[in-house]
Design a protein around this motif. Structure first.
Motif, mmCIF file in Angstrom:
data_model
loop_
_atom_site.group_PDB
_atom_site.id
_atom_site.type_symbol
_atom_site.label_atom_id
_atom_site.label_comp_id
_atom_site.label_asym_id
_atom_site.label_seq_id
_atom_site.Cartn_x
_atom_site.Cartn_y
_atom_site.Cartn_z
ATOM 1 N N SER A 101 0.824 -1.205 0.000
ATOM 2 C CA SER A 101 0.000 0.000 0.000
ATOM 3 C C SER A 101 0.862 1.260 0.000
ATOM 4 C CB SER A 101 -0.910 0.004 1.230
ATOM 5 O OG SER A 101 -1.606 1.216 1.350
ATOM 6 N N GLY A 102 0.488 2.219 -0.886
ATOM 7 C CA GLY A 102 1.273 3.443 -0.970
ATOM 8 C C GLY A 102 2.627 3.226 -1.614
ATOM 9 N N SER A 103 2.774 2.101 -2.326
ATOM 10 C CA SER A 103 4.071 1.735 -2.924
ATOM 11 C C SER A 103 5.147 1.701 -1.843
ATOM 12 C CB SER A 103 4.448 2.706 -4.049
ATOM 13 O OG SER A 103 3.511 2.671 -5.087
ATOM 14 N N THR A 104 4.987 0.790 -0.917
ATOM 15 C CA THR A 104 5.915 0.623 0.201
ATOM 16 C C THR A 104 6.370 -0.831 0.261
ATOM 17 O OG1 THR A 104 4.049 0.211 1.710
ATOM 18 C CG2 THR A 104 4.888 2.478 1.572
ATOM 19 N N PRO A 105 7.530 -1.103 0.919
ATOM 20 C CA PRO A 105 8.400 -0.173 1.643
ATOM 21 C C PRO A 105 9.285 0.628 0.689
ATOM 22 C CG PRO A 105 9.329 -2.372 1.757
ATOM 23 C CD PRO A 105 8.007 -2.500 1.045
ATOM 24 N N ALA A 130 -6.977 2.962 5.843
ATOM 25 C CA ALA A 130 -7.722 1.784 5.392
ATOM 26 C C ALA A 130 -6.841 0.551 5.246
ATOM 27 C CB ALA A 130 -8.404 2.091 4.056
ATOM 28 N N ASP A 131 -5.538 0.739 5.265
ATOM 29 C CA ASP A 131 -4.606 -0.375 5.073
ATOM 30 C C ASP A 131 -4.411 -1.111 6.394
ATOM 31 O OD1 ASP A 131 -2.654 -2.151 4.400
ATOM 32 O OD2 ASP A 131 -1.130 -0.665 3.924
ATOM 33 N N THR A 132 -4.906 -2.323 6.466
ATOM 34 C CA THR A 132 -4.828 -3.100 7.711
ATOM 35 C C THR A 132 -3.439 -3.657 7.979
ATOM 36 O OG1 THR A 132 -5.536 -5.089 6.529
ATOM 37 C CG2 THR A 132 -7.252 -3.744 7.569
ATOM 38 N N LEU A 133 -2.543 -3.576 6.987
ATOM 39 C CA LEU A 133 -1.197 -4.121 7.164
ATOM 40 C C LEU A 133 -0.173 -3.057 7.564
ATOM 41 C CD1 LEU A 133 -0.973 -6.483 4.062
ATOM 42 C CD2 LEU A 133 -1.289 -7.165 6.445
ATOM 43 N N PHE A 167 -2.814 9.309 14.007
ATOM 44 C CA PHE A 167 -2.583 8.522 12.797
ATOM 45 C C PHE A 167 -3.807 7.689 12.426
ATOM 46 C CE2 PHE A 167 2.136 8.998 13.354
ATOM 47 C CZ PHE A 167 2.376 9.505 12.078
ATOM 48 N N ALA A 168 -4.712 7.464 13.351
ATOM 49 C CA ALA A 168 -5.939 6.731 13.032
ATOM 50 C C ALA A 168 -6.759 7.461 11.980
ATOM 51 C CB ALA A 168 -6.766 6.518 14.298
ATOM 52 N N GLN A 169 -6.554 8.776 11.862
ATOM 53 C CA GLN A 169 -7.288 9.581 10.892
ATOM 54 C C GLN A 169 -6.450 9.952 9.676
ATOM 55 O OE1 GLN A 169 -9.124 13.015 12.972
ATOM 56 N NE2 GLN A 169 -8.224 12.108 14.798
ATOM 57 N N GLY A 170 -5.138 9.769 9.766
ATOM 58 C CA GLY A 170 -4.255 10.276 8.721
ATOM 59 C C GLY A 170 -3.314 9.233 8.166
ATOM 60 N N ASN A 171 -2.688 9.603 7.063
ATOM 61 C CA ASN A 171 -1.722 8.715 6.422
ATOM 62 C C ASN A 171 -0.459 8.589 7.268
ATOM 63 O OD1 ASN A 171 -3.541 8.496 4.311
ATOM 64 N ND2 ASN A 171 -2.600 10.176 3.166
ATOM 65 N N PHE A 172 0.236 7.466 7.071
ATOM 66 C CA PHE A 172 1.390 7.134 7.912
ATOM 67 C C PHE A 172 2.691 7.718 7.382
ATOM 68 C CE2 PHE A 172 4.103 3.498 9.776
ATOM 69 C CZ PHE A 172 4.373 4.248 10.906
ATOM 70 N N GLY A 173 2.692 8.198 6.170
ATOM 71 C CA GLY A 173 3.933 8.750 5.640
ATOM 72 C C GLY A 173 4.762 7.707 4.922
ATOM 73 N N ARG A 174 5.108 8.010 3.669
ATOM 74 C CA ARG A 174 5.929 7.075 2.888
ATOM 75 C C ARG A 174 7.383 7.508 3.016
ATOM 76 N NH1 ARG A 174 2.120 7.267 -2.353
ATOM 77 N NH2 ARG A 174 2.113 9.439 -1.717
ATOM 78 N N CYS A 175 8.031 6.965 4.021
ATOM 79 C CA CYS A 175 9.352 7.414 4.436
ATOM 80 C C CYS A 175 10.437 6.855 3.515
ATOM 81 C CB CYS A 175 9.581 6.954 5.870
ATOM 82 S SG CYS A 175 11.120 7.441 6.574
ATOM 83 N N GLU A 176 11.296 7.735 2.978
ATOM 84 C CA GLU A 176 12.412 7.291 2.139
ATOM 85 C C GLU A 176 13.755 7.659 2.736
ATOM 86 O OE1 GLU A 176 12.581 7.096 -1.997
ATOM 87 O OE2 GLU A 176 10.492 7.621 -2.287
ATOM 88 N N SER A 177 13.863 8.825 3.340
ATOM 89 C CA SER A 177 15.138 9.265 3.912
ATOM 90 C C SER A 177 14.951 9.710 5.355
ATOM 91 C CB SER A 177 15.716 10.416 3.084
ATOM 92 O OG SER A 177 15.977 9.999 1.772
ATOM 93 N N GLY A 178 13.891 9.233 5.980
ATOM 94 C CA GLY A 178 13.527 9.744 7.294
ATOM 95 C C GLY A 178 13.617 8.742 8.417
ATOM 96 N N MET A 179 14.599 7.820 8.386
ATOM 97 C CA MET A 179 14.799 6.901 9.506
ATOM 98 C C MET A 179 16.259 6.946 9.940
ATOM 99 S SD MET A 179 12.415 3.541 8.798
ATOM 100 C CE MET A 179 13.292 2.958 7.347
ATOM 101 N N TRP A 180 16.466 6.892 11.233
ATOM 102 C CA TRP A 180 17.813 6.906 11.797
ATOM 103 C C TRP A 180 17.780 6.099 13.093
ATOM 104 C CZ3 TRP A 180 20.599 8.240 16.137
ATOM 105 C CH2 TRP A 180 21.974 8.502 15.982
#
Length: 588
Positions: A101-105, A130-133, A167-180
C-alpha cells in the motif's frame, strides 16, 4: 553460480587492477544480483548496507533492498567473501500478488532498538488508515553467529496509532530518507528517529524520536515510547506548514551538543525548509531554527533529500541536495554559530543542475588506501556521477570540485524506464575486503526496461549494482550476463544453488541416506518432521558444514531414540532464511 574465467582473462584483469592509479575516479561495475534471485522491477526503491556491526555477527556485511511486490518485502544479500554475494533471507509475504500500500516499503534500516545485542531489520509498510497491514515491521536476528536467520515473521509490528493516536485519521507517511537508529542522546539506549512524510494532517507530519525503554522484542515485553515529537514545522507558513522528508545527525555549530537536521517541503504550497533539533542530553531535546529556504520551489519535495554529513579536521559539514521543477541545487551549511540562529545566509550554493531526485551519498572511494578529498556520488537517473572535493580550499567554493560521469546505463539497456534510485556509501567502504573500495547503487526498474537483444526486465531484474574502484572498461557485461553467455566475475549465490536430493532408498526400512550439496561453507540445520509439522529428529542443528556434497543417515528414530511409526515424513534443509524440503516414506 559463475563459471571459471579463462586464465588469460584473469591475468589481464589483475594487471588492470594493479595499474589503477590512486585517486583516479574510475569504477567498474563488479557485480549485480542474480536474475534468478527473483527481484522484480519494483525492487530497489530502498537500499541499506549493514556493517560495523553486520546483522548476524560474522563480520560479513549485508546489503538490504526493498520491493513493493507481495504486500511489500525486504531481501537480504550477504557479502560472503572476496567477490562473492549470497541471497540469504527475505521477509514474509504479506499479500501475495499485491503491491505494498502506498508503494511501500520505500526504505529499510538496521539497528538494535531493544538493546539486547541482536540486530534488527526495520521498514515501513502501508500508508492510508484503510490499510490493515500498515506499520513499522521489525525482524530480529536469532543471535546465532553466522546464521543469517531473521525469522519467518516479524518480532514486532508497531502500528501508527501506537506512535500517535492521530494517525488513526491520517496517512502514515511514505518514508524514504527519514529513519535513523542510534544512541543520539548518549543514554546508552538506542533511539529510532522517524520523519512522517505525510500530508493533509500537519499535526502528525512531524519527526518522532522513539525508544524501547525496557524489555525486549523476543520476550514480548518491550515498552516502546515516543521521547519527543518535533512539531516546529507544522504551522510556520500562513495557513500551511512543512512536511519532514529527510533527517541526519551532526554537530552543526561546534558546541558539545549534536543536532538532528530535518529537510522538509511545503504541505500545500510551494516551498522548502530546513529545521534543527538540539540534543541536550538523555531524553532532552530542544527545537532550533526553522529556515525557510524557498517559497518558490519544493526543493526537498523529491522524497529523498537526506542531508549528507562529512567531518573535515574535526568539523561536521552538512550538504543539502534539492530538486524541483527540473532545477537542482547542492548547498553546504556554513558558518553556523548556534542552531537557533540559522538563516538562508548560512546556505552556500556550490552546484547547480547536477544529479536528480536528491539521490546521493558521500565517500572517498577512488583509492586502495589513503585519501585525496571526499567524493559525492549522485544519480542523474540513468547515470552515476562523481563530484569530488579536491582536498584543499573552502568546501563551499564550487571551484574546489571536479565532476565526472562514472557509469551510464543507457550504454547497456535497449529501453529504460527505471532509474538509479538509491546510493549507499561511506568513506573507505570495502565490503568484500579486497583492498578496492566500493559503493552500492539500487536500480528502481520499470516494466519497460529491456536489454539487447529483446530481454524484458520487468521480472527477475537487475536491482543491485555493486561498483568497485578499478578500470571502468573491465565492468561486467550485462547484455551477455542477461543471456547467460558471459561468466559472472563475482559469484552470486541464490537458494537455487543449494541442492537437496531425494533420500535413498525410498521407501525405506529401517534407515535411509539424505544427501545435500552446499555452494559455500554454511551454518545449516537438517531436520525431520511428521506430516503434522512436529519435529521428529534434528539430524543437524545449527552446525557449519563446508562447501560440497554431504550425506547423513537417518536410522528411523526420533530425538529420544525411539523408533518411529510407518508413514510419510518431511526432511528439511535450512540455510539462512531459506528452506528446501522433500518427502520420504518409512515402510515397515
Amino acid at each position: 553460480m559463475r563459471k571459471l574465467l579463462a586464465v588469460a582473462s584473469t591475468f589481464f584483469l589483475m594487471g588492470q587492477a594493479l595499474a589503477q592509479v590512486e585517486g583516479t575516479n574510475s569504477y567498474r561495475l563488479a557485480a549485480v544480483n542474480a536474475r534468478k534471485a527473483g527481484l522484480d522491477s519494483d525492487a530497489g526503491r530502498g537500499l541499506w548496507v549493514a556493517r560495523n556491526p553486520d546483522l548476524d555477527k560474522d563480520g560479513k556485511p549485508e546489503i538490504l533492498v526493498t520491493e513493493y511486490s507481495d504486500g511489500g518485502r525486504v531481501f537480504v544479500f550477504e557479502v560472503t567473501g572476496n567477490d562473492q554475494l549470497e541471497l540469504v533471507w527475505a521477509s514474509k509475504i504479506l499479500a501475495a500478488g499485491k503491491t505494498g500500500s502506498g508503494s511501500t516499503p520505500r526504505s529499510v534500516i538496521t539497528g538494535d532498538l531493544d538493546n539486547d545485542g541482536n540486530q534488527e531489520i526495520i521498514f515501513q509498510i502501508g500508508y492510508t488508515p484503510a490499510d490493515t497491514l500498515r506499520g513499522l515491521y521489525i525482524y530480529e536476528h536469532d543471535g546465532v553467529v553466522g546464521s543469517d536467520n531473521y525469522g519467518t515473521a516479524p518480532v514486532a509490528r508497531i502500528k501508527p496509532e501506537q506512535i500517535d493516536p492521530v494517525f488513526a485519521q491520517g496517512n502514515f507517511g511514505r518514508c524514504e530518507s527519514g529513519m535513523w537508529v542510534g544512541d543520539v542522546d548518549n543514554d546508552s539506549r538506542n533511539e529510532f528517529i522517524f520523519a512522517s512524510r505525510q500530508f493533509v494532517f500537519l499535526e502528525i507530519a512531524d519527526v518522532y524520536i522513539m525508544q524501547v525503554e525496557s524489555g525486549t522484542w523476543e520476550a514480548k515485553n518491550a515498552v516502546f515510547k515516543v521521547e519527543y515529537e518535533y512539531k516546529a514545522m507544522e504551522d510556520v507558513l500562513s495557513g500551511d506548514g512543512f512536511v519532514p522528508v529527510g533527517i541526519n545527525v551532526a554537530n552543526v555549530d561546534g558546541d558539545p551538543a549534536r543536532e538532528i537536521i530535518v529537510t522538509a517541503q511545503a504541505n500545500n504550497s510551494a516551498g522548502a525548509a530546513l529545521g534543527f533539533i538540539q540534543v541536550n542530553g538523555p531524553n532532552a531535546y530542544e527545537d532550533g531554527a526553522v529556515v525557510n529556504v524557498s517559497q518558490e520551489f519544493n526543493w526537498f519535495g523529491v522524497v529523498k533529500a537526506r542531508p549528507v554529513v562529512v567531518n573535515l579536521n574535526g568539523t561536521d559539514y552538512v550538504f543539502l541536495f534539492g530538486d524541483a521543477g527540473g532545477q537542482r541545487r547542492i548547498w553546504i551549511l556554513d558558518g553556523v554559530v548556534d542552531d537557533k540562529f540559522v538563516d538562508v545566509s548560512n546556505l552556500k550554493l556550490i552546484w547547480r543542475n547536477l544529479g536528480a531526485f536528491s539521490i546521493w551519498g558521500l565517500g572517498d572511494q577512488d583509492h586502495g588506501t589513503g585519501s585525496d578529498g571526499y567524493d559525492i556520488y549522485l544519480s542523474k537517473g540513468d547515470a552515476i556521477l562523481d563530484l569530488e572535493y579536491k582536498g584543499t580550499g573552502d568546501p563551499g567554493d564550487s571551484t574546489n570540485y571536479t565532476i565526472k560521469q562514472v557509469f551510464d546505463i543507457d550504454n547497456v539497456y535497449k529501453t529504460r524506464g527505471g532509474l538509479f534510485n538509491e546510493i549507499f556509501v561511506t568513506p573507505g567502504l570495502d565490503l568484500d575486503a579486497d583492498g578496492k573500495r566500493d559503493f552500492v547503487v539500487s536500480w528502481k526498474g520499470a516494466n519497460t526496461d529491456t536489454i539487447a537483444p529483446n530481454i524484458g526486465l520487468g521480472k527477475n531484474s537487475f536491482n543491485i549494482f555493486f561498483f568497485e574502484w578499478g578500470d571502468s572498461t573491465q565492468s561486467i557485461n550485462l547484455k551477455d550476463l542477461a543471456t547467460g553467455v558471459q561468466a559472472r566475475e563475482w559469484t552470486v549465490i541464490t537458494p537455487e544453488d543449494y541442492d537437496l536430493a531425494q533420500n535413498y532408498p525410498n521407501p525405506f526400512n529401517p534407515s535411509t541416506t539424505i544427501t545435500f550439496s552446499l555452494p559455500l561453507n554454511k551454518l545449516i540445520s537438517l531436520r525431520i518432521f511428521d506430516v503434522m509439522g512436529r519435529e521428529v529428529r534434528a539430524l543437524i542443528s545449527q552446525a557449519e558444514y563446508p562447501a560440497g556434497k554431504h550425506a547423513v543417515v537417518w536410522d528411523g528414530r526420533d530425538n529420544n531414540g525411539q523408533a518411529v511409526a510407518t508413514g510419510q515424513y518431511i526432511y528439511r534443509l535450512e540455510f539462512g532464511g531459506f528452506v528446501k524440503s522433500k518427502v520420504m516414506t518409512l515402510l515397515k
